[in-house]
Design a protein around this motif. Structure first.
Motif, PDB file in Angstrom:
ATOM      1  N   VAL A 476      30.391  46.734  87.220  1.00 54.50           N
ATOM      2  CA  VAL A 476      31.710  46.264  87.608  1.00 54.50           C
ATOM      3  C   VAL A 476      31.998  44.901  86.996  1.00 54.50           C
ATOM      4  O   VAL A 476      33.122  44.610  86.589  1.00 54.50           O
ATOM      5  CB  VAL A 476      31.815  46.200  89.150  1.00 54.50           C
ATOM      6  CG1 VAL A 476      33.162  45.625  89.572  1.00 54.50           C
ATOM      7  CG2 VAL A 476      31.611  47.581  89.748  1.00 54.50           C
ATOM      8  N   ASP A 477      30.974  44.059  86.912  1.00 54.56           N
ATOM      9  CA  ASP A 477      31.136  42.742  86.307  1.00 54.56           C
ATOM     10  C   ASP A 477      31.058  42.847  84.790  1.00 54.56           C
ATOM     11  O   ASP A 477      30.472  43.782  84.234  1.00 54.56           O
ATOM     12  CB  ASP A 477      30.044  41.790  86.803  1.00 54.56           C
ATOM     13  CG  ASP A 477      30.170  41.506  88.285  1.00 54.56           C
ATOM     14  OD1 ASP A 477      31.306  41.517  88.776  1.00 54.56           O
ATOM     15  OD2 ASP A 477      29.140  41.279  88.940  1.00 54.56           O
ATOM     16  N   GLY A 478      31.636  41.855  84.128  1.00 53.29           N
ATOM     17  CA  GLY A 478      31.565  41.804  82.683  1.00 53.29           C
ATOM     18  C   GLY A 478      30.196  41.338  82.217  1.00 53.29           C
ATOM     19  O   GLY A 478      29.641  40.370  82.750  1.00 53.29           O
ATOM     20  N   LEU A 479      29.628  42.026  81.237  1.00 56.05           N
ATOM     21  CA  LEU A 479      28.336  41.668  80.660  1.00 56.05           C
ATOM     22  C   LEU A 479      28.503  41.512  79.163  1.00 56.05           C
ATOM     23  O   LEU A 479      29.234  42.274  78.530  1.00 56.05           O
ATOM     24  CB  LEU A 479      27.288  42.753  80.960  1.00 56.05           C
ATOM     25  CG  LEU A 479      27.067  43.117  82.432  1.00 56.05           C
ATOM     26  CD1 LEU A 479      26.089  44.276  82.535  1.00 56.05           C
ATOM     27  CD2 LEU A 479      26.572  41.931  83.221  1.00 56.05           C
ATOM     28  N   TYR A 480      27.799  40.547  78.597  1.00 57.77           N
ATOM     29  CA  TYR A 480      27.905  40.361  77.153  1.00 57.77           C
ATOM     30  C   TYR A 480      26.636  39.724  76.608  1.00 57.77           C
ATOM     31  O   TYR A 480      25.831  39.134  77.353  1.00 57.77           O
ATOM     32  CB  TYR A 480      29.116  39.489  76.801  1.00 57.77           C
ATOM     33  CG  TYR A 480      28.947  38.026  77.149  1.00 57.77           C
ATOM     34  CD1 TYR A 480      28.369  37.129  76.240  1.00 57.77           C
ATOM     35  CD2 TYR A 480      29.363  37.533  78.374  1.00 57.77           C
ATOM     36  CE1 TYR A 480      28.206  35.791  76.548  1.00 57.77           C
ATOM     37  CE2 TYR A 480      29.207  36.198  78.699  1.00 57.77           C
ATOM     38  CZ  TYR A 480      28.628  35.324  77.781  1.00 57.77           C
ATOM     39  OH  TYR A 480      28.466  34.010  78.095  1.00 57.77           O
ATOM     40  N   ALA A 494      33.651  46.750  81.128  1.00 54.47           N
ATOM     41  CA  ALA A 494      34.265  46.005  82.236  1.00 54.47           C
ATOM     42  C   ALA A 494      34.822  44.671  81.762  1.00 54.47           C
ATOM     43  O   ALA A 494      35.917  44.262  82.169  1.00 54.47           O
ATOM     44  CB  ALA A 494      33.232  45.786  83.344  1.00 54.47           C
ATOM     45  N   LEU A 495      34.080  43.979  80.878  1.00 51.97           N
ATOM     46  CA  LEU A 495      34.563  42.688  80.368  1.00 51.97           C
ATOM     47  C   LEU A 495      35.821  42.881  79.528  1.00 51.97           C
ATOM     48  O   LEU A 495      36.778  42.103  79.639  1.00 51.97           O
ATOM     49  CB  LEU A 495      33.466  42.011  79.550  1.00 51.97           C
ATOM     50  CG  LEU A 495      33.830  40.653  78.931  1.00 51.97           C
ATOM     51  CD1 LEU A 495      34.271  39.678  80.009  1.00 51.97           C
ATOM     52  CD2 LEU A 495      32.661  40.093  78.141  1.00 51.97           C
ATOM     53  N   ALA A 496      35.813  43.913  78.681  1.00 51.75           N
ATOM     54  CA  ALA A 496      37.008  44.174  77.865  1.00 51.75           C
ATOM     55  C   ALA A 496      38.215  44.476  78.748  1.00 51.75           C
ATOM     56  O   ALA A 496      39.321  43.980  78.513  1.00 51.75           O
ATOM     57  CB  ALA A 496      36.732  45.337  76.906  1.00 51.75           C
ATOM     58  N   LEU A 499      39.777  41.454  80.582  1.00 50.06           N
ATOM     59  CA  LEU A 499      40.483  40.544  79.696  1.00 50.06           C
ATOM     60  C   LEU A 499      41.684  41.207  79.027  1.00 50.06           C
ATOM     61  O   LEU A 499      42.343  40.584  78.192  1.00 50.06           O
ATOM     62  CB  LEU A 499      39.523  40.008  78.623  1.00 50.06           C
ATOM     63  CG  LEU A 499      38.422  39.075  79.138  1.00 50.06           C
ATOM     64  CD1 LEU A 499      37.480  38.692  78.008  1.00 50.06           C
ATOM     65  CD2 LEU A 499      39.006  37.831  79.782  1.00 50.06           C
ATOM     66  N   GLY A 500      41.937  42.483  79.355  1.00 49.16           N
ATOM     67  CA  GLY A 500      43.128  43.155  78.857  1.00 49.16           C
ATOM     68  C   GLY A 500      42.952  43.874  77.535  1.00 49.16           C
ATOM     69  O   GLY A 500      43.946  44.212  76.886  1.00 49.16           O
ATOM     70  N   TYR A 501      41.692  44.166  77.120  1.00 50.04           N
ATOM     71  CA  TYR A 501      41.456  44.887  75.873  1.00 50.04           C
ATOM     72  C   TYR A 501      41.145  46.344  76.182  1.00 50.04           C
ATOM     73  O   TYR A 501      40.562  46.680  77.217  1.00 50.04           O
ATOM     74  CB  TYR A 501      40.291  44.259  75.103  1.00 50.04           C
ATOM     75  CG  TYR A 501      40.587  42.864  74.591  1.00 50.04           C
ATOM     76  CD1 TYR A 501      41.073  42.661  73.310  1.00 50.04           C
ATOM     77  CD2 TYR A 501      40.391  41.755  75.405  1.00 50.04           C
ATOM     78  CE1 TYR A 501      41.357  41.381  72.844  1.00 50.04           C
ATOM     79  CE2 TYR A 501      40.676  40.466  74.957  1.00 50.04           C
ATOM     80  CZ  TYR A 501      41.155  40.296  73.670  1.00 50.04           C
ATOM     81  OH  TYR A 501      41.432  39.032  73.209  1.00 50.04           O
ATOM     82  N   ARG A 502      41.537  47.212  75.251  1.00 52.61           N
ATOM     83  CA  ARG A 502      41.349  48.650  75.482  1.00 52.61           C
ATOM     84  C   ARG A 502      39.896  49.074  75.356  1.00 52.61           C
ATOM     85  O   ARG A 502      39.467  50.012  76.002  1.00 52.61           O
ATOM     86  CB  ARG A 502      42.214  49.449  74.504  1.00 52.61           C
ATOM     87  CG  ARG A 502      43.698  49.386  74.798  1.00 52.61           C
ATOM     88  CD  ARG A 502      44.470  50.342  73.907  1.00 52.61           C
ATOM     89  NE  ARG A 502      44.380  49.963  72.504  1.00 52.61           N
ATOM     90  CZ  ARG A 502      45.218  49.140  71.903  1.00 52.61           C
ATOM     91  NH1 ARG A 502      46.210  48.591  72.593  1.00 52.61           N
ATOM     92  NH2 ARG A 502      45.078  48.860  70.629  1.00 52.61           N
ATOM     93  N   SER A 503      39.132  48.430  74.479  1.00 50.57           N
ATOM     94  CA  SER A 503      37.744  48.825  74.251  1.00 50.57           C
ATOM     95  C   SER A 503      36.934  47.593  73.879  1.00 50.57           C
ATOM     96  O   SER A 503      37.479  46.589  73.395  1.00 50.57           O
ATOM     97  CB  SER A 503      37.656  49.872  73.138  1.00 50.57           C
ATOM     98  OG  SER A 503      38.031  49.296  71.893  1.00 50.57           O
ATOM     99  N   PRO A 504      35.607  47.644  74.066  1.00 53.34           N
ATOM    100  CA  PRO A 504      34.759  46.501  73.690  1.00 53.34           C
ATOM    101  C   PRO A 504      34.825  46.175  72.206  1.00 53.34           C
ATOM    102  O   PRO A 504      34.626  45.027  71.821  1.00 53.34           O
ATOM    103  CB  PRO A 504      33.351  46.971  74.098  1.00 53.34           C
ATOM    104  CG  PRO A 504      33.575  48.000  75.156  1.00 53.34           C
ATOM    105  CD  PRO A 504      34.841  48.686  74.782  1.00 53.34           C
ATOM    106  N   GLU A 505      35.104  47.180  71.366  1.00 53.48           N
ATOM    107  CA  GLU A 505      35.144  46.936  69.926  1.00 53.48           C
ATOM    108  C   GLU A 505      36.222  45.913  69.551  1.00 53.48           C
ATOM    109  O   GLU A 505      36.082  45.192  68.562  1.00 53.48           O
ATOM    110  CB  GLU A 505      35.388  48.247  69.170  1.00 53.48           C
ATOM    111  CG  GLU A 505      34.208  49.206  69.166  1.00 53.48           C
ATOM    112  CD  GLU A 505      33.987  49.889  70.500  1.00 53.48           C
ATOM    113  OE1 GLU A 505      34.946  49.888  71.321  1.00 53.48           O
ATOM    114  OE2 GLU A 505      32.873  50.387  70.738  1.00 53.48           O
TER     115      GLU A 505
END
Length: 810
Positions: A476-480, A494-496, A499-505
């Motif tokens: 659930v939390d953002g991981l990077y 979750a992080l993407a 922050l309003g992004y469609r995918s981590p890429e």
């Protein structure tokens, strides 16, 4: 050279380049543990049949699979059909050269493809060579060869493949064709040597006849001629009979022996020579048969060990290794069944592995035993020593257990170093197992144990990686993971999303510190703390959203060093604390309002009673005074102030009462339409443009009366502060990144709110109007909070003010 065309026909010495010879290798291949996907290669657009070219003069079939995508079983079946059509009519085996440049084979049919290749090879091929400039492609082809028992003649270039075929053909030329000329040639045939001997005898007879003609009388000449003719005929008959005997009993067996030797030199499968005689030639043939079979077994053993070595380090699955090993061992020994059993520590049980050679999968499921059982497998597992029995009925460990299904059994341990993995059991062989075969299977097991151990470790690593991948992707939390400079390397969904992004890429090229931190000074402080302490915990900051605005976040970061290459990375956890901030703010406000509410409720109650008495008394006084005109203005002033105090008390009670909502999904649109209608006339009179934009037919569930008060208050304030020619807008829109809420903005082009007053406007009793009470916006915020929403404002000095309301849809 005669040629047969299936597509264009090459010549052996100067063949045109096959499609894709110079292209970058691209091969996508799958064996449940491997998948290689290289750079894309242009697909050669040609019919499948045009990819097969047969050269009958050289007896070579050229197969061009360059750039081909093999995705269905129908394509594989069509390939088999074309090969059969080309080779079956010729009635002989052929060489094959296959171009795998840029070939892609769908993972779903790779096993079927390998089985089809094996069938074609066993039936039609003298030798098949393959080539590709891609090292990964060659590795996968070698693996496929190991898994499907195919030759491993794999090269990097077409020239190497052609040279290998030429060398194989040169080695096979020891097999000479039978002809009368070669049969009578004394340097090539025993019949030729015998023919010379018989010719010499015939010359002796002729010479004797010539001498006899001189010395014998005329009366004896007739008898001499008759005797000489009989001798010549006898000589010819003896020559023919002896030649036939030599041809049938010596030359033909020797030719078969020669063919057998040629097959051995080429590494092909051999068929024993059938000789019925027990003479010297028959004994020689039998000796050659035994040597050839022994040599072929040795070749099979070396081939099996080679295939095992090919699978080392490939990440092959246990099931694939079991399939390869059981098939190899069973074929090598001529056994009916071969099974691998491995110890499962979690169950404390030794289990048969699927698949096995000669036994159905459903039967394998029941083949299991504990290490302490009194069985052959348990004994081999505990002692680490092989076990051989050729009479199951008399064996104490098998008697009464096999129900006649087991006649002979050979079991050897699978041990990798000091780690006992399980056993290999080979069952039922005509004539029984030999001690030499026990030694041979033990050698296989020693190599196979390391392969199986590696496979188990690979599977454990894959399972561990899959578990961590699921945790990473579903957290659930953002991981990077990032570099020390803030360059994002790995981001979870979750992080993407937060922050309003469609995918981590989409975050891959973004720098965390430079592009996402709102306050760069906070980013610098964060890096300094990481440098000093190696970690930071629960640091609050604001991160930029893609669509604009910011997100309050709590970061925990740790500095880690990769053990493989000593590179330093930052591992971080990002928590979205927007809701926590909102709830915390609401809690603070609620606590303040609770105190104020208790005070206000008491004061309002105490004040309203005297006000009621004052109002009643004034009304009675007005009725008693006959001539009221002189005092009427004074009475009106008092009544007005009393009404104003009553309104103030109503406002105070509204602000302090517990929330009682009557939500309705259709009320929101009705409220907006009602408020717009109420204020449109006033806006027109003042010369202000009123714009209402609410396209969404379904809004949040709201209390109609309370929400009407919210928009009435906001529009009344906006209209009061907007000059003629200005504009007031009430618009609603959905946030792309947050689909569970609706955002409403009420904006004007008025004077705006001074910077020092912006944080006070929602506080109770704050007002800039001379006669204002200061409860309007406080009640607006309370109503919005009661509906589970938030309200904020944006104001740029003289350019107007915008109130932003966010309400949940459910």
């Amino acid at each position: 050279m005669s040629e047969s065309r299936v597509g264009s026909t090459p010549t052996l010495g100067n063949r045109p380049a096959q499609g894709g010879d110079t292209a970058d290798a691209s091969f996508s291949f799958y064996v449940p543990i491997l998948r290689f996907s290289l750079s894309a290669c242009p697909v050669v657009l040609m019919q499948l049949r045009d990819r097969f070219v047969f050269d009958p003069g050289e007896n070579i079939l050229f197969i061009d699979l360059a750039g081909l995508r093999i995705e269905t079983r129908e394509q594989v079946d069509e390939t088999r059909r074309v090969v059969r059509e080309i080779l079956e009519s010729r009635g002989r085996r052929a060489y094959a050269i296959v171009n795998y440049e840029g070939t892609e084979i769908s993972p779903e049919i790779v096993d079927y493809y390998g089985e089809s290749i094996k069938e074609l090879y066993d039936r039609y091929s003298l030798t098949t060579v393959r080539y590709s400039s891609s090292g990964l492609t060659r590795s996968v082809l070698r693996y496929l060869g190991a898994a499907k028992d195919l030759e491993s003649n794999i090269f990097a270039t077409r020239e190497e493949a052609l040279r290998a075929i030429e060398e194989l053909k040169d080695r096979s030329r020891i097999v000479r064709k039978f002809s009368v000329r070669s049969l009578l040639n004394p340097r090539q045939s025993l019949v030729g040597k015998l023919a010379i001997g018989w010719l010499l005898l015939l010359l002796v007879l002729v010479s004797g006849y010539l001498i006899g003609v001189i010395w014998i009388t005329r009366e004896q000449l007739g008898v001499f001629r008759g005797a000489l003719a009989g001798a010549v005929f006898s000589l010819l008959a003896a020559a023919l009979v002896s030649s036939a005997i030599v041809l049938v009993t010596v030359i033909r067996p020797l030719r078969r022996i020669e063919d057998l030797a040629g097959h051995l030199r080429l590494g092909r499968l051999i068929e024993p020579i059938t000789v019925n005689s027990q003479d010297e030639v028959g004994q020689l043939a039998n000796t050659i048969n035994e040597a050839a079979l022994q040599l072929q077994q040795e070749i099979e053993r070396l081939s099996g060990l080679y295939h095992i070595s090919l699978m080392m380090g490939t990440g092959a699955e246990v099931s694939q290794i079991c399939e390869l090993l059981t098939r190899k061992i069973a074929r090598l020994l001529g056994a009916e069944v071969c099974v691998i059993l491995l110890y499962d520590e979690s169950q404390n049980c030794i289990l048969a592995q699927v698949p096995a050679y000669g036994m159905e999968d459903q039967h394998l499921a029941s083949l299991r035993f504990a290490p302490e059982d009194n069985s052959i497998g348990s004994r081999v597992f505990k002692t680490g020593e092989p076990y051989l029995t050729n009479d199951a009925r008399q064996d104490p460990l098998l008697r009464g257990k096999a129900d006649g299904m087991i006649r002979e059994m050979l079991a050897v341990p699978l041990k990798a170093g000091q780690h006992m993995l399980g056993t290999i059991e080979v069952i039922n062989k005509t004539g029984g197992f030999l001690e030499e075969e026990k030694r041979l299977v033990t050698i296989f097991a020693a190599q196979a144990a390391h392969l199986l151990r590696n496979a188990q470790l690979f599977e454990q690593v894959r399972e561990s990686e899959e578990r961590y991948r699921q945790i990473f992707e579903n957290a659930v939390d953002g991981l990077y993971r990032s570099t020390p400079k803030g360059e994002l390397i790995t981001i979870n969904p979750a992080l993407a999303l937060m922050l309003g992004y469609r995918s981590p890429e989409e975050l891959a090229s973004i720098n965390l510190l430079e592009d996402l931190f709102v306050d760069q000074a906070a980013a610098v402080r964060l890096i300094d703390q990481l440098a000093d302490h190696g970690q930071v915990l629960d640091v609050e900051c604001d991160l930029k959203r893609r669509a604009g605005g910011s997100m309050p976040a709590r970061l925990s970061i740790r500095v880690v060093t990769d053990a493989a290459d000593s590179q330093v990375f930052h591992l971080g956890i990002v928590k979205d604390i927007t809701e926590q901030k909102r709830l915390s703010q609401q809690l603070i406000i609620s606590e303040r309002l609770a105190v104020v509410g208790e005070l206000v409720a008491g004061v309002a109650h105490e004040v309203r009673n005297p006000l009621f008495g004052i109002t009643t008394t004034l009304s009675a006084l007005a009725r008693e005074l006959e001539d009221r005109k002189p005092v009427q203005p004074f009475i009106d002033v008092v009544m007005t102030e009393v009404s104003r105090l009553n309104y103030l008390m109503e406002q105070l009670l509204e602000h302090s009462r517990p929330v009682r909502l009557d939500p309705d999904v259709s009320a929101f649109r009705v409220v907006i339409e009602e408020v717009a209608e109420e204020f449109r006339a006033a806006a027109n009179v003042k010369g202000v443009e009123l714009i209402i934009d609410y396209p969404d037919p379904k809004g949040p569930r709201v209390d109609r009366r309370k929400m009407h008060g919210v928009f009435t208050n906001l529009l009344e304030n906006a209209l009061q502060h907007t000059e003629r020619g200005g504009q007031i807008r009430l618009i609603s829109k959905r946030q792309p990144s947050i689909s569970s809420e609706v955002q409403i903005e009420v904006s004007d082009t008025g004077a705006g709110i001074a910077l020092e007053n912006r944080h006070k406007v929602f506080e109770p009793f704050f007002t800039t109007r001379p006669n204002g009470v200061g409860l309007g916006l406080a009640i607006v915020r309370k109503t919005i909070h009661d509906h589970g929403g938030t309200i904020g404002l944006r104001s740029n000095g003289d350019s107007g003010t915008t109130f932003v309301i966010k309400l949940p849809l459910s």
